[in-house]
Motif scaffolding. Structure first.
Motif, short mmCIF file in Angstrom:
data_model
loop_
_atom_site.label_atom_id
_atom_site.label_comp_id
_atom_site.label_asym_id
_atom_site.label_seq_id
_atom_site.Cartn_x
_atom_site.Cartn_y
_atom_site.Cartn_z
N GLY A 104 48.84 32.27 35.73
CA GLY A 104 48.26 33.55 36.11
C GLY A 104 46.75 33.60 36.06
O GLY A 104 46.16 34.68 36.14
N THR A 120 40.63 35.99 36.82
CA THR A 120 39.36 36.27 37.50
C THR A 120 38.95 37.72 37.30
O THR A 120 37.81 38.01 36.94
CB THR A 120 39.49 35.95 38.99
N TRP A 121 39.87 38.63 37.53
CA TRP A 121 39.54 40.05 37.39
C TRP A 121 39.33 40.45 35.94
O TRP A 121 38.53 41.34 35.65
CB TRP A 121 40.61 40.91 38.05
N THR A 163 45.17 34.81 39.46
CA THR A 163 45.49 36.17 39.84
C THR A 163 44.98 37.19 38.83
O THR A 163 44.44 38.22 39.21
CB THR A 163 47.01 36.35 39.99
N LYS A 164 45.11 36.91 37.56
CA LYS A 164 44.73 37.88 36.53
C LYS A 164 43.42 37.51 35.83
O LYS A 164 42.65 38.36 35.44
CB LYS A 164 45.83 38.00 35.49
#
Length: 104
Positions: free
Chosen positions: A50, A56-57, A53-54
């Motif tokens: 993840g 980076t943010w 998908t998770k």
């Protein structure tokens, strides 16, 4: 039925199933004496699961929360360094030596 309760007539010594060959604990059997088992947690097995998908943010969110603690000291340090460089260049130039001579 002879003794053990099965149709073959064999007697069973164990009262619980010890599992299939190679995996004796899967069938609900109890581990033997002196047997040590090890396991890995899921984050050790897949440490970057993840991340794209998770992660980076999450990094962007954390950086946004810390920006006011990081940027102002960098701006102040940059301004102080620029002032010190310009002052040093002036003091080591011909007009600076004439103005301050041997004072500083």
């Amino acid at each position: 039925m002879a003794g053990g309760g099965d149709s073959t007539g064999a007697r069973h010594k164990a009262t619980w199933h010890i599992g299939e060959w190679g995996n004796p604990y899967e069938g609900g059997g109890m581990p033997g004496k002196g047997v040590t088992t090890y396991a890995l947690s899921s984050n050790r097995q897949r440490p970057f699961a993840g991340f794209l998908t998770k992660g980076t943010w999450n990094t962007v969110r954390r950086a946004r929360n810390q920006i006011l603690y990081v940027i102002p000291p960098f701006i102040a340090a940059y301004a102080a360094m620029q002032w010190a460089i310009e002052r040093n260049e002036y003091l080591n130039s011909k007009p600076g030596r004439q103005e301050f001579g041997g004072e500083e």
